[in-house]
Design a protein around this motif. Structure first.
Motif, PDB file in Angstrom:
ATOM      1  N   ASN A 119       0.829  -1.216   0.000  1.00 35.03           N
ATOM      2  CA  ASN A 119       0.000   0.000   0.000  1.00 35.03           C
ATOM      3  C   ASN A 119       0.855   1.255   0.000  1.00 35.03           C
ATOM      4  O   ASN A 119       0.556   2.225  -0.703  1.00 35.03           O
ATOM      5  CB  ASN A 119      -0.940   0.007   1.207  1.00 35.03           C
ATOM      6  CG  ASN A 119      -1.996  -1.067   1.120  1.00 35.03           C
ATOM      7  OD1 ASN A 119      -2.329  -1.537   0.033  1.00 35.03           O
ATOM      8  ND2 ASN A 119      -2.518  -1.487   2.262  1.00 35.03           N
ATOM      9  N   ILE A 120       1.917   1.253   0.782  1.00 33.54           N
ATOM     10  CA  ILE A 120       2.821   2.409   0.840  1.00 33.54           C
ATOM     11  C   ILE A 120       3.456   2.632  -0.532  1.00 33.54           C
ATOM     12  O   ILE A 120       3.515   3.767  -1.030  1.00 33.54           O
ATOM     13  CB  ILE A 120       3.895   2.215   1.928  1.00 33.54           C
ATOM     14  CG1 ILE A 120       3.251   2.280   3.317  1.00 33.54           C
ATOM     15  CG2 ILE A 120       5.016   3.242   1.795  1.00 33.54           C
ATOM     16  CD1 ILE A 120       4.150   1.825   4.451  1.00 33.54           C
ATOM     17  N   LEU A 121       3.919   1.571  -1.147  1.00 36.62           N
ATOM     18  CA  LEU A 121       4.533   1.682  -2.475  1.00 36.62           C
ATOM     19  C   LEU A 121       3.529   2.173  -3.516  1.00 36.62           C
ATOM     20  O   LEU A 121       3.862   2.977  -4.397  1.00 36.62           O
ATOM     21  CB  LEU A 121       5.134   0.340  -2.907  1.00 36.62           C
ATOM     22  CG  LEU A 121       6.393  -0.091  -2.176  1.00 36.62           C
ATOM     23  CD1 LEU A 121       6.781  -1.519  -2.581  1.00 36.62           C
ATOM     24  CD2 LEU A 121       7.543   0.871  -2.462  1.00 36.62           C
ATOM     25  N   GLU A 122       2.308   1.705  -3.404  1.00 42.50           N
ATOM     26  CA  GLU A 122       1.264   2.130  -4.336  1.00 42.50           C
ATOM     27  C   GLU A 122       1.003   3.636  -4.213  1.00 42.50           C
ATOM     28  O   GLU A 122       0.909   4.348  -5.217  1.00 42.50           O
ATOM     29  CB  GLU A 122      -0.005   1.344  -4.022  1.00 42.50           C
ATOM     30  CG  GLU A 122      -0.988   1.255  -5.156  1.00 42.50           C
ATOM     31  CD  GLU A 122      -2.130   0.317  -4.812  1.00 42.50           C
ATOM     32  OE1 GLU A 122      -3.246   0.836  -4.556  1.00 42.50           O
ATOM     33  OE2 GLU A 122      -1.898  -0.901  -4.784  1.00 42.50           O
ATOM     34  N   ARG A 123       0.897   4.119  -2.965  1.00 39.01           N
ATOM     35  CA  ARG A 123       0.682   5.561  -2.742  1.00 39.01           C
ATOM     36  C   ARG A 123       1.865   6.369  -3.251  1.00 39.01           C
ATOM     37  O   ARG A 123       1.708   7.416  -3.869  1.00 39.01           O
ATOM     38  CB  ARG A 123       0.448   5.837  -1.251  1.00 39.01           C
ATOM     39  CG  ARG A 123      -0.925   5.411  -0.770  1.00 39.01           C
ATOM     40  CD  ARG A 123      -1.169   5.932   0.639  1.00 39.01           C
ATOM     41  NE  ARG A 123      -0.143   5.442   1.548  1.00 39.01           N
ATOM     42  CZ  ARG A 123      -0.362   4.631   2.570  1.00 39.01           C
ATOM     43  NH1 ARG A 123      -1.571   4.232   2.854  1.00 39.01           N
ATOM     44  NH2 ARG A 123       0.622   4.222   3.332  1.00 39.01           N
ATOM     45  N   PHE A 124       3.066   5.872  -3.003  1.00 39.13           N
ATOM     46  CA  PHE A 124       4.285   6.555  -3.459  1.00 39.13           C
ATOM     47  C   PHE A 124       4.320   6.622  -4.987  1.00 39.13           C
ATOM     48  O   PHE A 124       4.639   7.651  -5.566  1.00 39.13           O
ATOM     49  CB  PHE A 124       5.515   5.839  -2.918  1.00 39.13           C
ATOM     50  CG  PHE A 124       6.824   6.492  -3.249  1.00 39.13           C
ATOM     51  CD1 PHE A 124       7.154   7.696  -2.654  1.00 39.13           C
ATOM     52  CD2 PHE A 124       7.697   5.934  -4.162  1.00 39.13           C
ATOM     53  CE1 PHE A 124       8.358   8.316  -2.961  1.00 39.13           C
ATOM     54  CE2 PHE A 124       8.886   6.546  -4.479  1.00 39.13           C
ATOM     55  CZ  PHE A 124       9.227   7.747  -3.871  1.00 39.13           C
ATOM     56  N   GLU A 125       3.915   5.526  -5.633  1.00 42.28           N
ATOM     57  CA  GLU A 125       3.890   5.475  -7.083  1.00 42.28           C
ATOM     58  C   GLU A 125       2.885   6.500  -7.645  1.00 42.28           C
ATOM     59  O   GLU A 125       3.171   7.198  -8.627  1.00 42.28           O
ATOM     60  CB  GLU A 125       3.526   4.072  -7.544  1.00 42.28           C
ATOM     61  CG  GLU A 125       3.553   3.878  -9.050  1.00 42.28           C
ATOM     62  CD  GLU A 125       3.194   2.459  -9.452  1.00 42.28           C
ATOM     63  OE1 GLU A 125       3.846   1.933 -10.359  1.00 42.28           O
ATOM     64  OE2 GLU A 125       2.258   1.891  -8.849  1.00 42.28           O
ATOM     65  N   LYS A 126       1.711   6.604  -6.998  1.00 47.45           N
ATOM     66  CA  LYS A 126       0.705   7.557  -7.455  1.00 47.45           C
ATOM     67  C   LYS A 126       1.203   8.998  -7.331  1.00 47.45           C
ATOM     68  O   LYS A 126       0.970   9.839  -8.209  1.00 47.45           O
ATOM     69  CB  LYS A 126      -0.590   7.387  -6.640  1.00 47.45           C
ATOM     70  CG  LYS A 126      -1.377   6.157  -7.035  1.00 47.45           C
ATOM     71  CD  LYS A 126      -2.624   6.028  -6.186  1.00 47.45           C
ATOM     72  CE  LYS A 126      -3.363   4.735  -6.534  1.00 47.45           C
ATOM     73  NZ  LYS A 126      -4.539   4.523  -5.687  1.00 47.45           N
ATOM     74  N   LYS A 127       1.928   9.286  -6.223  1.00 42.01           N
ATOM     75  CA  LYS A 127       2.498  10.630  -6.045  1.00 42.01           C
ATOM     76  C   LYS A 127       3.518  10.934  -7.131  1.00 42.01           C
ATOM     77  O   LYS A 127       3.578  12.029  -7.648  1.00 42.01           O
ATOM     78  CB  LYS A 127       3.152  10.747  -4.662  1.00 42.01           C
ATOM     79  CG  LYS A 127       2.193  10.943  -3.536  1.00 42.01           C
ATOM     80  CD  LYS A 127       2.933  11.142  -2.224  1.00 42.01           C
ATOM     81  CE  LYS A 127       1.967  11.329  -1.091  1.00 42.01           C
ATOM     82  NZ  LYS A 127       2.648  11.514   0.192  1.00 42.01           N
ATOM     83  N   LEU A 128       4.338   9.946  -7.470  1.00 39.59           N
ATOM     84  CA  LEU A 128       5.347  10.138  -8.505  1.00 39.59           C
ATOM     85  C   LEU A 128       4.713  10.394  -9.867  1.00 39.59           C
ATOM     86  O   LEU A 128       5.192  11.209 -10.647  1.00 39.59           O
ATOM     87  CB  LEU A 128       6.277   8.931  -8.596  1.00 39.59           C
ATOM     88  CG  LEU A 128       7.339   8.787  -7.508  1.00 39.59           C
ATOM     89  CD1 LEU A 128       8.120   7.498  -7.696  1.00 39.59           C
ATOM     90  CD2 LEU A 128       8.291   9.988  -7.533  1.00 39.59           C
ATOM     91  N   LEU A 129       3.631   9.693 -10.145  1.00 39.67           N
ATOM     92  CA  LEU A 129       2.962   9.830 -11.446  1.00 39.67           C
ATOM     93  C   LEU A 129       2.269  11.184 -11.556  1.00 39.67           C
ATOM     94  O   LEU A 129       2.153  11.739 -12.653  1.00 39.67           O
ATOM     95  CB  LEU A 129       1.969   8.695 -11.654  1.00 39.67           C
ATOM     96  CG  LEU A 129       2.563   7.318 -11.868  1.00 39.67           C
ATOM     97  CD1 LEU A 129       1.470   6.249 -11.962  1.00 39.67           C
ATOM     98  CD2 LEU A 129       3.438   7.275 -13.120  1.00 39.67           C
ATOM     99  N   LYS A 130       1.799  11.745 -10.431  1.00 38.74           N
ATOM    100  CA  LYS A 130       1.145  13.063 -10.435  1.00 38.74           C
ATOM    101  C   LYS A 130       2.168  14.175 -10.647  1.00 38.74           C
ATOM    102  O   LYS A 130       1.841  15.225 -11.174  1.00 38.74           O
ATOM    103  CB  LYS A 130       0.392  13.294  -9.132  1.00 38.74           C
ATOM    104  CG  LYS A 130      -0.879  12.509  -9.023  1.00 38.74           C
ATOM    105  CD  LYS A 130      -1.581  12.826  -7.715  1.00 38.74           C
ATOM    106  CE  LYS A 130      -2.849  11.996  -7.584  1.00 38.74           C
ATOM    107  NZ  LYS A 130      -3.525  12.285  -6.325  1.00 38.74           N
ATOM    108  N   ALA A 131       3.388  13.973 -10.204  1.00 35.88           N
ATOM    109  CA  ALA A 131       4.411  15.022 -10.250  1.00 35.88           C
ATOM    110  C   ALA A 131       4.939  15.268 -11.632  1.00 35.88           C
ATOM    111  O   ALA A 131       4.742  14.750 -12.620  1.00 35.88           O
ATOM    112  CB  ALA A 131       5.575  14.675  -9.348  1.00 35.88           C
TER     113      ALA A 131
END
Length: 128
Positions: free
Chosen positions: A116-128
């Protein structure tokens, strides 16, 4: 009986390790498995014997009974039964299984949390 065994902090031991710990040949360990019902190592997927700490404790006791106290195999078997070793080994196995299940459940939960942490981190990276 001999002094208490000091075993490495592991759950399972291969037959070679048990052989070195107890100073016994591997064929002796395999033979004792056939003679003493309380000695039941599990087998890995590849067929290797994996001894639990409780198996090693019983083997240590058997070694003492046979080699130091000069019991016969049948006499040692009766003595172990009279001590309730079969019963207590089954209880230990149940506790070990429960502890393993608890550990695996906790580990599964941690892995899911990391996912879950990795998934959230991935979503933040994709938004940036």
């Amino acid at each position: 009986m001999e002094s208490r065994l000091k075993l490495p902090d592991k759950i399972y031991f291969k037959i070679g390790e048990v052989s070195r710990i107890l100073s016994l040949e591997t064929h002796v360990l395999r033979y004792w498995e056939t003679e003493f019902p309380s000695i039941k190592p599990i087998k890995s997927k590849s067929g290797q014997r994996l001894y639990r700490r409780s198996d090693i404790e019983v083997l240590h006791l058997v070694k003492d009974l046979l080699y130091k106290q000069k019991f016969t195999i049948e006499g040692a078997r009766r003595h172990l039964r009279s001590l309730g070793v079969d019963r207590s080994m089954k209880e230990k196995e149940k506790r070990d299984q429960t502890n393993i299940q608890i550990t695996l459940t906790a580990l599964k939960s941690r892995v899911e949390n990391l996912g879950n942490i990795l998934e959230r981190f991935e979503k933040k990276l994709l938004k940036a």
